[in-house]
Design a protein around this motif. Sequence first.
Motif, PDB file in Angstrom:
ATOM      1  N   ASP A  92       0.815   5.284  -5.344  1.00  0.00           N
ATOM      2  CA  ASP A  92      -0.505   5.850  -5.642  1.00  0.00           C
ATOM      3  C   ASP A  92      -0.673   6.096  -7.134  1.00  0.00           C
ATOM      4  N   THR A  93       0.376   6.625  -7.745  1.00  0.00           N
ATOM      5  CA  THR A  93       0.357   6.901  -9.183  1.00  0.00           C
ATOM      6  C   THR A  93       1.650   6.405  -9.807  1.00  0.00           C
ATOM      7  N   TRP A 124      -4.614  -4.299  -4.996  1.00  0.00           N
ATOM      8  CA  TRP A 124      -4.166  -2.951  -5.348  1.00  0.00           C
ATOM      9  C   TRP A 124      -4.247  -2.874  -6.865  1.00  0.00           C
ATOM     10  N   LYS A 135      -3.419   5.555 -12.043  1.00  0.00           N
ATOM     11  CA  LYS A 135      -3.847   5.907 -10.682  1.00  0.00           C
ATOM     12  C   LYS A 135      -4.290   4.631  -9.997  1.00  0.00           C
ATOM     13  N   CYS A 136      -3.740   4.393  -8.807  1.00  0.00           N
ATOM     14  CA  CYS A 136      -3.992   3.150  -8.092  1.00  0.00           C
ATOM     15  C   CYS A 136      -5.029   3.347  -6.992  1.00  0.00           C
ATOM     16  N   HIS A 137      -5.756   2.269  -6.696  1.00  0.00           N
ATOM     17  CA  HIS A 137      -6.719   2.288  -5.609  1.00  0.00           C
ATOM     18  C   HIS A 137      -6.824   0.890  -5.005  1.00  0.00           C
ATOM     19  N   GLU A 138      -7.367   0.859  -3.814  1.00  0.00           N
ATOM     20  CA  GLU A 138      -7.488  -0.377  -3.049  1.00  0.00           C
ATOM     21  C   GLU A 138      -8.899  -0.938  -3.177  1.00  0.00           C
ATOM     22  N   ARG A 144      -0.246  -2.356   2.375  1.00  0.00           N
ATOM     23  CA  ARG A 144       0.331  -1.372   1.468  1.00  0.00           C
ATOM     24  C   ARG A 144       1.761  -0.980   1.835  1.00  0.00           C
TER      25      ARG A 144
END
Length: 153
Positions: A92-93, A124, A135-138, A144
């Motif tokens: 996620d981070t 991703w 900071k990661c996002h989809e 995942r």
Amino acid sequence: MFVVESNLPTSARVALASMALGTSGISTALVGWCGHPYVITLRHLTPEESGGADGIEMTTQTLLLRVRVTRVYDTTFLVETKRPFAKWELADTVMLSSDKNIEPGTEETIAETMDKAGNVLGRWIVKWDVGGVGKCHEVGKVVRYFNVHEELL
């Protein structure tokens, strides 16, 4: 259950049929959830294939046995997971070391999930912030979680 002659009232037959269908649906959903992250093939990506870092390509399947290929372009974004039936997950981070110079606000694709034909289904993406914090996002639908058997490593 409805064709066989019995002394059971129709409401009891409906209840029994509903319980049988419900149990079947729940067990199928559990098998799908447990088996979804299972990696069937694992391939090392050279730095030329993955944009400069060591990467890996993992092949999984959906409940309907559709092939999903996920390319992780930088393995530092794979971390241990607490999810049951999985070994790794996309982070996620992420915190970069201070020697790397990243401009805040830029985005990078960390991983992509494709179907059998090579069509991208999801990405991703990391968005870098001040101090090398990402900071990661989809975007779309990306696989995942991964359960990698030791023989593949």
